[in-house]
Design an enzyme around this catalytic site. Structure first.
Site, short mmCIF file in Angstrom:
data_model
loop_
_atom_site.label_atom_id
_atom_site.label_comp_id
_atom_site.label_asym_id
_atom_site.label_seq_id
_atom_site.Cartn_x
_atom_site.Cartn_y
_atom_site.Cartn_z
N LYS A 40 43.06 68.80 4.87
CA LYS A 40 41.62 68.56 4.94
C LYS A 40 41.04 68.13 3.60
CE LYS A 40 38.98 70.56 7.82
NZ LYS A 40 39.00 69.47 8.82
N GLY A 41 41.49 68.76 2.53
CA GLY A 41 40.97 68.38 1.22
C GLY A 41 41.30 66.94 0.88
N ALA A 42 42.57 66.57 1.04
CA ALA A 42 43.00 65.20 0.73
C ALA A 42 42.32 64.19 1.64
CB ALA A 42 44.51 65.10 0.84
N ASN A 43 42.20 64.51 2.93
CA ASN A 43 41.53 63.60 3.86
C ASN A 43 40.09 63.35 3.43
OD1 ASN A 43 43.84 63.64 5.43
ND2 ASN A 43 42.99 65.00 6.99
N ASP A 246 42.55 58.52 18.48
CA ASP A 246 43.04 59.72 17.81
C ASP A 246 41.87 60.32 17.01
OD1 ASP A 246 44.28 61.68 16.31
OD2 ASP A 246 45.80 60.37 15.44
N ALA A 249 41.15 62.91 12.17
CA ALA A 249 40.44 63.01 10.89
C ALA A 249 38.95 62.70 11.01
CB ALA A 249 41.08 62.07 9.87
N ALA A 250 38.41 62.75 12.22
CA ALA A 250 37.00 62.37 12.41
C ALA A 250 36.06 63.25 11.59
CB ALA A 250 36.63 62.43 13.88
N GLY A 251 36.27 64.57 11.66
CA GLY A 251 35.39 65.49 10.92
C GLY A 251 35.52 65.31 9.42
N ASP A 252 36.74 65.15 8.93
CA ASP A 252 36.95 64.95 7.49
C ASP A 252 36.32 63.64 7.03
OD1 ASP A 252 38.41 67.31 7.36
OD2 ASP A 252 40.32 66.29 7.69
N SER A 291 43.61 56.31 9.23
CA SER A 291 42.53 55.90 10.14
C SER A 291 41.17 55.80 9.45
CB SER A 291 42.42 56.91 11.29
OG SER A 291 41.86 58.14 10.85
#
Length: 308
Positions: A40-43, A246, A249-252, A291
């Site tokens: 999550k951090g990297a995203n 997919d 990573a939408a929230g990130d 993405s």
């Protein structure tokens, strides 16, 4: 350009596609296996950087072959990586199995992420001069997050916090948070109130703001997102209609894009619309960091939607 500091997790996502999940003791073939830099951090760092933010990453990787790949994935996105630390043992990774219906099984190993200490972060930050905001999540030790929040808030730096995976927030922590960005599930865990639409999101946001947080954003999937601040100002931003592939990573992506837009001076409603567009584009592609759209792509999409 105002600087963003991301303190958080760095993982390798190992994704295997199968027809059906195996039964206990059963060995089955995979139709494909892919490796995606994630965490999550990297995203969120990648999302912020691609959205136009000036971004530095503080985190940890291990001594395994994934470490260099994970660092280079950040560096290649224009993120400063000199404070990505090496720890003994493995990097964080997720083993993800996806069946033909799109359902998944996930095993998460925190690896080096679990070794990131408050002393590590303090040594990396030095002082908070020229930092606009710090971005935090829940994939590093809580004690480290709390130390960063306390230090940043005390230095006048905005704390942008996405408490995912969801966990309750202690009473004394709410006033340290400048902007809390959460989804319906996280809002329910934090406030104890069921959230399903802008009306119920407003109830949860009001409850959180009364605890001392300055700004609350609740994402509502296809129903858009809701914003409210401590002054009682609010906004509801509708979601963009796209065909999802997919949602990983939408929230990130939303979190990183909103923070970058805010740091670059966009007013709240425009920043929210920018972030919603970024998240919509992210769900049209597979993978986590692969993405996440860039600023030019987001702006072109907004123009096509007559929102820019």
């Amino acid at each position: 350009m105002k600087k963003l500091l991301v303190v958080g997790s760095i993982n390798m996502d190992i994704v295997s596609n199968v027809q059906n999940f195996p039964l206990p003791g059963e060995t089955i073939p995979s139709t494909a296996t892919s490796f995606f830099p994630g965490g999550k951090g990297a995203n969120q760092a990648v999302a912020a950087a691609r959205a136009g933010g000036s971004c530095t990453m503080i985190g940890a990787v291990g001594e395994d072959p994934f470490a260099e790949t994970l660092i280079h994935a950040l560096y290649n996105n224009g993120i400063a990586t000199e404070h990505v630390l090496r720890k003994k043992g493995t990097s964080g990774f997720a083993i993800i199995t996806v069946n033909e219906e799109g359902e998944n099984h996930i095993i998460l190993s925190e690896g080096a992420n679990g070794q990131l200490t408050s002393d590590d972060v303090a040594a990396s930050v030095g002082n908070w001069s020229n930092v606009y905001a710090v971005l935090l999540q829940n994939e590093i030790p809580w004690e480290t997050n709390l130390s960063v929040m306390t230090s940043a808030s005390g230095s006048g730096v905005h704390v942008f916090y996405n408490p995912a995976p969801a966990r309750p927030i202690p009473e004394h922590v709410f006033p340290l948070i400048h902007t809390l960005i959460i989804n319906e599930t996280e809002a329910a865990v934090i406030s104890g109130l069921a959230v399903s639409d802008p009306s119920t999101a407003a109830e949860a946001a009001t409850w959180i703001l009364a605890k001392g947080t300055k700004n609350v954003i609740i994402t509502l999937g296809e129903k858009g997102c809701f914003y409210q601040n401590a002054q009682g100002e609010s906004a509801t931003i509708p979601a963009f209609r796209v065909k999802p592939v997919d949602t990983t990573a939408a929230g990130d992506t939303f979190f990183g894009a909103y923070t970058a837009a805010s740091a670059n001076g966009l007013p709240v409603e425009k920043a929210l619309t920018f972030a919603a567009a970024a998240a919509a584009l992210a769900v049209t592609k597979a993978g986590a960091q692969s993405s996440i759209p860039g600023k030019a792509e987001i702006e072109a999409f907004l123009l096509s939607e007559k929102k820019y």
